[in-house]
Structures are given as C-alpha cells and as structure tokens.
Motif scaffolding. Sequence first.
Motif, mmCIF file in Angstrom:
data_model
loop_
_atom_site.group_PDB
_atom_site.id
_atom_site.type_symbol
_atom_site.label_atom_id
_atom_site.label_comp_id
_atom_site.label_asym_id
_atom_site.label_seq_id
_atom_site.Cartn_x
_atom_site.Cartn_y
_atom_site.Cartn_z
ATOM 1 N N PRO A 7 2.507 2.771 -33.511
ATOM 2 C CA PRO A 7 3.242 2.391 -32.297
ATOM 3 C C PRO A 7 2.598 3.084 -31.098
ATOM 4 O O PRO A 7 1.901 4.090 -31.246
ATOM 5 N N LEU A 8 2.831 2.544 -29.922
ATOM 6 C CA LEU A 8 2.328 3.183 -28.711
ATOM 7 C C LEU A 8 3.039 4.520 -28.530
ATOM 8 O O LEU A 8 4.215 4.650 -28.851
ATOM 9 N N ILE A 9 2.332 5.503 -28.040
ATOM 10 C CA ILE A 9 2.959 6.806 -27.805
ATOM 11 C C ILE A 9 2.485 7.389 -26.479
ATOM 12 O O ILE A 9 1.297 7.330 -26.142
ATOM 13 N N VAL A 10 3.434 7.886 -25.717
ATOM 14 C CA VAL A 10 3.154 8.598 -24.474
ATOM 15 C C VAL A 10 3.659 10.026 -24.674
ATOM 16 O O VAL A 10 4.856 10.240 -24.838
ATOM 17 N N SER A 11 2.749 10.976 -24.695
ATOM 18 C CA SER A 11 3.107 12.376 -24.929
ATOM 19 C C SER A 11 2.913 13.178 -23.651
ATOM 20 O O SER A 11 1.796 13.292 -23.146
ATOM 21 N N MET A 50 -8.720 13.874 -28.336
ATOM 22 C CA MET A 50 -7.972 12.642 -28.046
ATOM 23 C C MET A 50 -8.047 12.283 -26.565
ATOM 24 O O MET A 50 -8.154 11.108 -26.202
ATOM 25 N N LEU A 51 -8.001 13.293 -25.704
ATOM 26 C CA LEU A 51 -8.101 13.026 -24.268
ATOM 27 C C LEU A 51 -9.465 12.435 -23.915
ATOM 28 O O LEU A 51 -9.567 11.559 -23.046
ATOM 29 N N ARG A 52 -10.494 12.924 -24.582
ATOM 30 C CA ARG A 52 -11.844 12.415 -24.300
ATOM 31 C C ARG A 52 -12.057 11.010 -24.853
ATOM 32 O O ARG A 52 -12.631 10.146 -24.194
ATOM 33 N N GLU A 53 -11.591 10.794 -26.085
ATOM 34 C CA GLU A 53 -11.857 9.517 -26.754
ATOM 35 C C GLU A 53 -10.857 8.429 -26.383
ATOM 36 O O GLU A 53 -11.148 7.239 -26.546
ATOM 37 N N GLN A 54 -9.667 8.841 -25.918
ATOM 38 C CA GLN A 54 -8.618 7.913 -25.507
ATOM 39 C C GLN A 54 -8.373 6.824 -26.558
ATOM 40 O O GLN A 54 -8.627 5.632 -26.319
ATOM 41 N N PRO A 55 -7.891 7.206 -27.745
ATOM 42 C CA PRO A 55 -7.611 6.208 -28.787
ATOM 43 C C PRO A 55 -6.617 5.161 -28.287
ATOM 44 O O PRO A 55 -5.725 5.456 -27.487
ATOM 45 N N ILE A 56 -6.775 3.942 -28.754
ATOM 46 C CA ILE A 56 -5.883 2.859 -28.342
ATOM 47 C C ILE A 56 -4.438 3.206 -28.696
ATOM 48 O O ILE A 56 -4.135 3.596 -29.823
ATOM 49 N N GLY A 57 -3.570 3.094 -27.723
ATOM 50 C CA GLY A 57 -2.145 3.298 -27.962
ATOM 51 C C GLY A 57 -1.671 4.719 -27.762
ATOM 52 O O GLY A 57 -0.469 4.978 -27.850
ATOM 53 N N ILE A 58 -2.591 5.649 -27.506
ATOM 54 C CA ILE A 58 -2.200 7.056 -27.320
ATOM 55 C C ILE A 58 -2.473 7.473 -25.879
ATOM 56 O O ILE A 58 -3.607 7.410 -25.418
ATOM 57 N N GLN A 59 -1.435 7.874 -25.176
ATOM 58 C CA GLN A 59 -1.560 8.365 -23.806
ATOM 59 C C GLN A 59 -0.994 9.780 -23.739
ATOM 60 O O GLN A 59 0.117 10.034 -24.195
ATOM 61 N N ARG A 75 2.205 19.913 -14.926
ATOM 62 C CA ARG A 75 2.066 21.274 -14.402
ATOM 63 C C ARG A 75 3.342 21.809 -13.763
ATOM 64 O O ARG A 75 3.471 23.010 -13.560
ATOM 65 N N GLU A 76 4.302 20.951 -13.451
ATOM 66 C CA GLU A 76 5.554 21.402 -12.826
ATOM 67 C C GLU A 76 6.542 21.842 -13.905
ATOM 68 O O GLU A 76 6.371 21.540 -15.084
ATOM 69 N N PRO A 77 7.595 22.575 -13.513
ATOM 70 C CA PRO A 77 8.621 22.970 -14.496
ATOM 71 C C PRO A 77 9.242 21.754 -15.165
ATOM 72 O O PRO A 77 9.445 20.716 -14.529
ATOM 73 N N LYS A 124 -4.180 13.194 -16.155
ATOM 74 C CA LYS A 124 -4.566 12.249 -17.206
ATOM 75 C C LYS A 124 -6.072 12.042 -17.175
ATOM 76 O O LYS A 124 -6.743 12.374 -16.196
ATOM 77 N N GLY A 125 -6.617 11.517 -18.253
ATOM 78 C CA GLY A 125 -8.039 11.179 -18.289
ATOM 79 C C GLY A 125 -8.939 12.383 -18.069
ATOM 80 O O GLY A 125 -8.728 13.466 -18.624
ATOM 81 N N ASP A 126 -9.957 12.191 -17.223
ATOM 82 C CA ASP A 126 -10.942 13.247 -16.981
ATOM 83 C C ASP A 126 -10.327 14.497 -16.373
ATOM 84 O O ASP A 126 -10.762 15.621 -16.648
ATOM 85 N N GLU A 127 -9.310 14.307 -15.508
ATOM 86 C CA GLU A 127 -8.637 15.468 -14.911
ATOM 87 C C GLU A 127 -7.959 16.313 -15.987
ATOM 88 O O GLU A 127 -8.025 17.548 -15.962
ATOM 89 N N ALA A 128 -7.318 15.657 -16.936
ATOM 90 C CA ALA A 128 -6.652 16.377 -18.025
ATOM 91 C C ALA A 128 -7.665 17.071 -18.918
ATOM 92 O O ALA A 128 -7.447 18.201 -19.369
ATOM 93 N N VAL A 129 -8.790 16.418 -19.171
ATOM 94 C CA VAL A 129 -9.859 17.018 -19.982
ATOM 95 C C VAL A 129 -10.358 18.298 -19.333
ATOM 96 O O VAL A 129 -10.452 19.353 -19.974
ATOM 97 N N SER A 130 -10.673 18.222 -18.041
ATOM 98 C CA SER A 130 -11.176 19.392 -17.327
ATOM 99 C C SER A 130 -10.158 20.517 -17.311
ATOM 100 O O SER A 130 -10.502 21.689 -17.518
#
Length: 307
Positions: free
Chosen positions: A163-167, A210-219, A224-226, A286-292
């Motif tokens: 299933p799609l997942i947003v973590s 996972m952040l680098r490869e961005q598997p289908i269905g996984i976000q 950074r905020e409380p 997300k994406g490259d920003e999250a990786v860095s």
Amino acid sequence: MSPNSTSQGDLIRFSDIGARLRAFRLGKGLAPEELAEKLGISRAALYRAEKGEIRKIEMLTSIADVLGVSLPSLMGVGVEYVSSAIAFFERMRQLEDDCQQVIGLFSPVSYLLTSDAYDDALQEVLRESVPAEVDPDGTSGEVVDGLIDILRARKKAFRLRRPLIVSLIASADLEGFLLHGLIGRHDLPPDVVHKRRLQARREAEYILTMLREQPIGIQIGIVREPVPATSFQIFRQQDRSVLAISPFRLGEQPNIRVGVALITSAPEAMTLHEDIAERLWGDALKGDEAVSYLETMIEKYAIPAEG
C-alpha cells in the motif's frame, strides 16, 4: 445492502467486530480455547465469531463482559479504546490488510519501513524496557514475543501488498535515536549501548537509502518543527478512513505497558488529523533536501561506522 453491514449508513461491520474480538482476546493473553470456555461456547463458534459471524446482541454483551471492554468499543461505535499494546498493534495489522494508503507520524520511523535486523534488536529492547520489579513473574517476555510476532506479520503483509505509505519523521526523534541508540533504558552496559548506537546508525542509513532511491509508493518527510507527543496513523481504505492515536512507542525508551490508544472514523477527528498531516507534510524536507539533512544528522550525531 452488503451482508457485512447494517442499515445505519454502514457504521457497523460484523467483520470488524470479529477483528476487534480477536485483537482484544490477544490483548488479554487468552487462547481461543480459554475464551470459548469462559463464554460457554465451542472453539468453532468462537472461530466463527472472530470471522464476524455474530448476530445476537446477547453474544456481543457476553464477549464484552468477559474481555473487560465496553460494548461500543467492541462494536466500533464512536471511539474504540484499546488499553493493550498487543491488541492495538493487532488492530493496526487488521486495518493495514484492507487499506490503500497509510499516513502517519511515527517515532523514530514507521515500523513498516524498518529493516529486518531492526526486529531482533527491538525484541531485546522491549524486554529490557520492563523493570524487573514490575514483572516479578517474568511474564513480560511472553508478551514481547507475541507483540513481535504481530509486528513481523504486519511488515510481511505490507511488503506483499505494498500500500502507499507516507511516513513523517520528527528530526528531534531522529537525533535522540542516533545519539542514544535503540535502548529500553539508560543504565545499559557500555558495550550494549555501543551496539545499539551502531544499529541506530544502520537504520538511519536504511532510511537514507529509501530517500535516495525513492521506491514507488513510499514517501518520507523529515519534520523539523515540534510534533505531537503521541503518534497517529491514518488508514485510507476503499470506502472509509480510520484514525489511530497511540501512546505506545517502539523506538527509543519504548512503552508497551501503559496507555490507552484510540481508533475512530469520526469525521471531526479525521478532518483535524488529515489537516495536521497535510501541514506537516507540506513543511517537511523531502527528496534531495531530506537526503542532505539526514546525511548531516548521521555525521553529527551517530557513532562512527565500524570498518
């Protein structure tokens, strides 16, 4: 009308009642034979009840009384209150079996997205998190083993169904995870702490992959905020959404003993938490920003990798 619904706007599903019956039974540590005997019915009759083949209110009342839950909680009317970690995570497994998307704020990361090596470490951590003085008969080990079995079944089913997942991951939780490791208490021997911090680093690197490869269905988004002190999950199913709010933690300093989780499809609760999830996701890295960002966190807080 579906044979698995009522005339009241599909509010009550007998299959859901059976699923809750199973979850609450597991939470009470009762074998099927034990509960059947307490109810004065056969094991086969209990099996049918857990499949949702319940038609008499007298049977539901008896089940609720024996399991020590309210009839509305068993029926899923309004809010379902769950005071056992085993029962709660069994309900999560059941809800995930029938959902198209999972959205949630987890600590330190969604269990569904952890590595297989995480399971063995988690089993040790959950065992050590229970003080000996509150578990004189040593029964917590059986509870932990039962919980791990349910968690592994969840992960296996997730990988099969995809299933799609947003973590949503709180950066503060990640910092603590990398600094202290996966631990159940703070008085562990130095060699154990070293091992657990290495495990935490490996899990963070697993997330990084996972952040680098961005598997289908996984976000994955790093917030950074409380964030709220309790985790929540939204299960989007074909014909409804379900919200679960949990005090139970599987990360650093876990809690599987005390608390009351809530499960509901109430429109107001759903709308409020959908709004929170949307806002957190909108502001998350997300994406490259999250990786860095995660690379920097690993470099700053994690124990150096061996070898």
